[in-house]
Motif scaffolding. Structure first.
Motif, PDB file in Angstrom:
ATOM      1  N   ALA A   1       0.826  -1.207   0.000  1.00 23.09           N
ATOM      2  CA  ALA A   1       0.000   0.000   0.000  1.00 23.09           C
ATOM      3  C   ALA A   1       0.861   1.258   0.000  1.00 23.09           C
ATOM      4  O   ALA A   1       0.580   2.226  -0.723  1.00 23.09           O
ATOM      5  N   ILE A   2       1.922   1.264   0.789  1.00 26.67           N
ATOM      6  CA  ILE A   2       2.822   2.420   0.841  1.00 26.67           C
ATOM      7  C   ILE A   2       3.469   2.668  -0.520  1.00 26.67           C
ATOM      8  O   ILE A   2       3.504   3.799  -1.027  1.00 26.67           O
ATOM      9  N   LEU A   3       3.970   1.602  -1.136  1.00 21.22           N
ATOM     10  CA  LEU A   3       4.643   1.741  -2.423  1.00 21.22           C
ATOM     11  C   LEU A   3       3.678   2.167  -3.523  1.00 21.22           C
ATOM     12  O   LEU A   3       4.054   2.919  -4.435  1.00 21.22           O
ATOM     13  N   ALA A   4       2.424   1.687  -3.452  1.00 21.58           N
ATOM     14  CA  ALA A   4       1.441   2.064  -4.464  1.00 21.58           C
ATOM     15  C   ALA A   4       1.154   3.565  -4.398  1.00 21.58           C
ATOM     16  O   ALA A   4       1.051   4.240  -5.433  1.00 21.58           O
ATOM     17  N   VAL A   5       1.006   4.098  -3.181  1.00 22.90           N
ATOM     18  CA  VAL A   5       0.771   5.539  -3.029  1.00 22.90           C
ATOM     19  C   VAL A   5       1.994   6.331  -3.474  1.00 22.90           C
ATOM     20  O   VAL A   5       1.885   7.340  -4.185  1.00 22.90           O
ATOM     21  N   TRP A   6       3.153   5.902  -3.057  1.00 25.68           N
ATOM     22  CA  TRP A   6       4.382   6.623  -3.395  1.00 25.68           C
ATOM     23  C   TRP A   6       4.619   6.618  -4.908  1.00 25.68           C
ATOM     24  O   TRP A   6       5.066   7.624  -5.480  1.00 25.68           O
ATOM     25  N   ALA A   7       4.301   5.516  -5.577  1.00 26.76           N
ATOM     26  CA  ALA A   7       4.473   5.446  -7.028  1.00 26.76           C
ATOM     27  C   ALA A   7       3.566   6.453  -7.730  1.00 26.76           C
ATOM     28  O   ALA A   7       3.963   7.086  -8.719  1.00 26.76           O
ATOM     29  N   GLU A   8       2.323   6.638  -7.228  1.00 20.02           N
ATOM     30  CA  GLU A   8       1.399   7.602  -7.814  1.00 20.02           C
ATOM     31  C   GLU A   8       1.933   9.027  -7.661  1.00 20.02           C
ATOM     32  O   GLU A   8       1.578   9.911  -8.440  1.00 20.02           O
ATOM     33  N   ALA A   9       2.761   9.241  -6.648  1.00 18.97           N
ATOM     34  CA  ALA A   9       3.351  10.563  -6.427  1.00 18.97           C
ATOM     35  C   ALA A   9       4.694  10.698  -7.143  1.00 18.97           C
ATOM     36  O   ALA A   9       5.467  11.611  -6.835  1.00 18.97           O
ATOM     37  N   GLU A  10       4.955   9.806  -8.087  1.00 19.35           N
ATOM     38  CA  GLU A  10       6.196   9.798  -8.858  1.00 19.35           C
ATOM     39  C   GLU A  10       7.425   9.734  -7.954  1.00 19.35           C
ATOM     40  O   GLU A  10       8.465  10.319  -8.242  1.00 19.35           O
ATOM     41  N   TYR A  11       7.277   9.023  -6.846  1.00 22.77           N
ATOM     42  CA  TYR A  11       8.366   8.793  -5.900  1.00 22.77           C
ATOM     43  C   TYR A  11       9.005  10.092  -5.392  1.00 22.77           C
ATOM     44  O   TYR A  11      10.213  10.161  -5.152  1.00 22.77           O
ATOM     45  N   ASP A  12       8.158  11.106  -5.244  1.00 28.58           N
ATOM     46  CA  ASP A  12       8.617  12.353  -4.628  1.00 28.58           C
ATOM     47  C   ASP A  12       9.102  12.042  -3.214  1.00 28.58           C
ATOM     48  O   ASP A  12       8.411  11.396  -2.431  1.00 28.58           O
ATOM     49  N   ARG A  13      10.305  12.516  -2.864  1.00 25.86           N
ATOM     50  CA  ARG A  13      10.886  12.175  -1.562  1.00 25.86           C
ATOM     51  C   ARG A  13      10.066  12.736  -0.402  1.00 25.86           C
ATOM     52  O   ARG A  13      10.151  12.237   0.714  1.00 25.86           O
ATOM     53  N   ASP A  14       9.274  13.755  -0.660  1.00 27.27           N
ATOM     54  CA  ASP A  14       8.442  14.328   0.389  1.00 27.27           C
ATOM     55  C   ASP A  14       7.090  13.624   0.487  1.00 27.27           C
ATOM     56  O   ASP A  14       6.324  13.877   1.424  1.00 27.27           O
ATOM     57  N   ALA A  15       6.813  12.746  -0.454  1.00 27.07           N
ATOM     58  CA  ALA A  15       5.484  12.149  -0.537  1.00 27.07           C
ATOM     59  C   ALA A  15       5.464  10.676  -0.140  1.00 27.07           C
ATOM     60  O   ALA A  15       4.635   9.900  -0.620  1.00 27.07           O
ATOM     61  N   VAL A  16       6.356  10.279   0.750  1.00 26.30           N
ATOM     62  CA  VAL A  16       6.322   8.907   1.262  1.00 26.30           C
ATOM     63  C   VAL A  16       5.217   8.834   2.331  1.00 26.30           C
ATOM     64  O   VAL A  16       5.248   9.607   3.291  1.00 26.30           O
TER      65      VAL A  16
ATOM     66  N   ILE B   1       4.189  -7.698  16.871  1.00 28.24           N
ATOM     67  CA  ILE B   1       4.056  -7.528  15.425  1.00 28.24           C
ATOM     68  C   ILE B   1       4.052  -6.043  15.072  1.00 28.24           C
ATOM     69  O   ILE B   1       4.642  -5.629  14.062  1.00 28.24           O
ATOM     70  N   LEU B   2       3.391  -5.217  15.899  1.00 26.78           N
ATOM     71  CA  LEU B   2       3.332  -3.778  15.621  1.00 26.78           C
ATOM     72  C   LEU B   2       4.729  -3.170  15.606  1.00 26.78           C
ATOM     73  O   LEU B   2       5.072  -2.401  14.699  1.00 26.78           O
ATOM     74  N   GLN B   3       5.539  -3.526  16.588  1.00 27.39           N
ATOM     75  CA  GLN B   3       6.895  -2.995  16.621  1.00 27.39           C
ATOM     76  C   GLN B   3       7.718  -3.503  15.439  1.00 27.39           C
ATOM     77  O   GLN B   3       8.529  -2.767  14.866  1.00 27.39           O
ATOM     78  N   PHE B   4       7.483  -4.749  15.055  1.00 28.02           N
ATOM     79  CA  PHE B   4       8.146  -5.318  13.876  1.00 28.02           C
ATOM     80  C   PHE B   4       7.780  -4.531  12.617  1.00 28.02           C
ATOM     81  O   PHE B   4       8.648  -4.239  11.782  1.00 28.02           O
ATOM     82  N   LEU B   5       6.508  -4.161  12.495  1.00 25.76           N
ATOM     83  CA  LEU B   5       6.073  -3.389  11.330  1.00 25.76           C
ATOM     84  C   LEU B   5       6.684  -1.991  11.325  1.00 25.76           C
ATOM     85  O   LEU B   5       7.107  -1.496  10.275  1.00 25.76           O
ATOM     86  N   LEU B   6       6.732  -1.351  12.500  1.00 25.12           N
ATOM     87  CA  LEU B   6       7.285   0.001  12.589  1.00 25.12           C
ATOM     88  C   LEU B   6       8.785   0.027  12.303  1.00 25.12           C
ATOM     89  O   LEU B   6       9.306   1.014  11.779  1.00 25.12           O
ATOM     90  N   ASP B   7       9.456  -1.069  12.604  1.00 25.76           N
ATOM     91  CA  ASP B   7      10.906  -1.116  12.417  1.00 25.76           C
ATOM     92  C   ASP B   7      11.313  -1.498  10.999  1.00 25.76           C
ATOM     93  O   ASP B   7      12.446  -1.186  10.579  1.00 25.76           O
ATOM     94  N   ASN B   8      10.423  -2.159  10.266  1.00 23.76           N
ATOM     95  CA  ASN B   8      10.851  -2.758   9.000  1.00 23.76           C
ATOM     96  C   ASN B   8      10.046  -2.321   7.779  1.00 23.76           C
ATOM     97  O   ASN B   8      10.230  -2.889   6.702  1.00 23.76           O
ATOM     98  N   ASN B   9       9.179  -1.337   7.903  1.00 23.71           N
ATOM     99  CA  ASN B   9       8.363  -0.920   6.757  1.00 23.71           C
ATOM    100  C   ASN B   9       9.182  -0.108   5.760  1.00 23.71           C
ATOM    101  O   ASN B   9      10.215   0.483   6.097  1.00 23.71           O
ATOM    102  N   VAL B  10       8.698  -0.064   4.530  1.00 21.68           N
ATOM    103  CA  VAL B  10       9.426   0.597   3.451  1.00 21.68           C
ATOM    104  C   VAL B  10       9.424   2.109   3.610  1.00 21.68           C
ATOM    105  O   VAL B  10      10.320   2.801   3.105  1.00 21.68           O
ATOM    106  N   ALA B  11       8.452   2.662   4.331  1.00 24.70           N
ATOM    107  CA  ALA B  11       8.434   4.105   4.554  1.00 24.70           C
ATOM    108  C   ALA B  11       9.625   4.521   5.410  1.00 24.70           C
ATOM    109  O   ALA B  11      10.299   5.521   5.111  1.00 24.70           O
ATOM    110  N   LYS B  12       9.892   3.761   6.456  1.00 23.66           N
ATOM    111  CA  LYS B  12      11.030   4.076   7.314  1.00 23.66           C
ATOM    112  C   LYS B  12      12.337   3.949   6.543  1.00 23.66           C
ATOM    113  O   LYS B  12      13.262   4.751   6.719  1.00 23.66           O
ATOM    114  N   THR B  13      12.404   2.960   5.680  1.00 30.26           N
ATOM    115  CA  THR B  13      13.606   2.766   4.868  1.00 30.26           C
ATOM    116  C   THR B  13      13.894   3.989   3.999  1.00 30.26           C
ATOM    117  O   THR B  13      15.056   4.298   3.713  1.00 30.26           O
TER     118      THR B  13
END
Length: 346
Positions: free
Chosen positions: A211-226, A253-265
């Motif tokens: 879901a994060i990558l789909a939204v970011w792709a629609e924003a043409e991967y603008d660094r401010d639009a993650v 699981i919540l902490q695992f998601l917060l630590d490893n999601n693509v937005a944080k990367t």
């Protein structure tokens, strides 16, 4: 001096009182009065009063999930200016200049102004004159109690306006905008289930990252639009927050998601929280997850005239004081519709 027989007292009951018929009610003893009135006198005098006023249980999360701007007055609309750019031949090879060329491509701007509706919130408060005088005896302020009720009503209205809009006026909110792309969670769980509780932590992380990558792709991967904000029903967020990644691990699981999601990367601090409005908001009354950018540049709501006391006047006909409270509020303003995505069936 001779004492008159007033009767005997046995176990809380007057056994005999030969002279009671001749004694007026106002001259009876305190015990006799208490007995005659079922103990009401003693109960009212000896009770311990709890001074806490217990208000209704409720919650409001709109201030967390959308930027709320204050100011603007009693305007009927909020406008927002957008601009698109274009250049002859495109930006890839159109600006390439060759020797002997007699012209250069010119940049053009296409301006567009969006209009968002506002509405007036108004509610009244009436306090009877007699009740105002009784406040001096009770020690409680009826005006303060009713003012808290008005604030609670306002917050509930703001919550509804933020998440689902005001249907009567044709506005929508964060979780039901028809222009936002809606996707179904992948059926990678047990027996092809789409629900988080039937999936492994890695499968849940995949749903969120997709879901994060789909939204970011629609924003043409603008660094401010993650995307930086996710809301979902409390049932799901509590499951993620209380379930360990494995039986041997300490991390949830919540902490695992917060630590490893693509937005944080990619440099965005992701928030994942619960919202009661997401329950059953998806297609077919399924539970919905909303992934979006919670920044003022991308979406906002205006509190043009904050809730305030508009006027107070005495009402002689009804022997009371009437007070009006009012505010001016905008609908949810989403400036980029591609910065949000709905995921149903979680």
């Amino acid at each position: 001096m001779k004492f008159q027989n007033m009767g005997t007292f046995d176990g809380g009951t007057v056994v005999s009182s030969p002279a009671s018929a001749a004694v007026p009610q106002r001259f009876q003893t305190m015990d006799a009065a208490a007995i005659a009135n079922g103990g009401a006198f003693l109960s009212s005098e000896l009770e311990k009063r709890d001074n806490t006023i217990r208000q209704p249980l409720t919650s409001f999360t709109y201030g967390r999930d959308i930027p709320v701007r204050v100011g603007g007055g009693w305007a009927e609309f909020v406008s927002a200016m957008n601009v698109d750019y274009g250049v002859t031949g495109g930006s890839e090879d159109g600006p390439v200049h060759a020797g002997g060329a007699n012209g250069i491509p010119m940049v053009q701007a296409n301006f567009d102004k969006g209009l968002f509706k506002t509405h007036v919130f108004s509610v009244g408060m009436r306090i009877m004159w007699v009740d105002m005088q009784r406040e001096k005896l009770t020690g409680r302020s009826l005006e303060s109690i009713l003012r808290d009720g008005i604030r609670t009503t306002y917050d509930k209205h703001m919550d509804a306006n933020t998440y689902v809009g005001i249907k009567r006026y044709g506005s929508t909110g964060l979780i039901n905008n028809p222009n936002v792309v809606t996707a179904n969670a992948t059926g990678t769980g047990a027996e092809s289930s789409t629900k988080f509780k039937d999936k492994t932590p890695d499968q849940i992380l995949q749903d969120i990252n997709d879901a994060i990558l789909a939204v970011w792709a629609e924003a043409e991967y603008d660094r401010d639009a993650v995307p930086n904000h996710i809301i979902m029903p409390y049932e799901q967020i509590n499951y993620l927050a209380t379930t360990k990644v494995t039986e041997l691990a300490e991390k949830t699981i919540l902490q695992f998601l917060l630590d490893n999601n693509v937005a944080k990367t990619n440099g965005s601090d992701l928030y994942i929280g619960g919202c009661s409005w997401c329950k059953g908001a998806g297609a077919g009354s399924t539970d919905r997850m909303v992934v979006y950018l919670n920044k003022e540049r991308y979406l906002a709501m205006d509190e043009l005239a904050p809730l305030s006391r508009a006027m107070t006047q005495p009402n002689a006909e009804n022997v009371c004081y009437d007070t009006a409270f009012m505010a001016n509020i905008s609908e949810v303003q989403i400036y980029y519709e591609n910065i949000m995505r709905y995921v149903d069936g979680i």
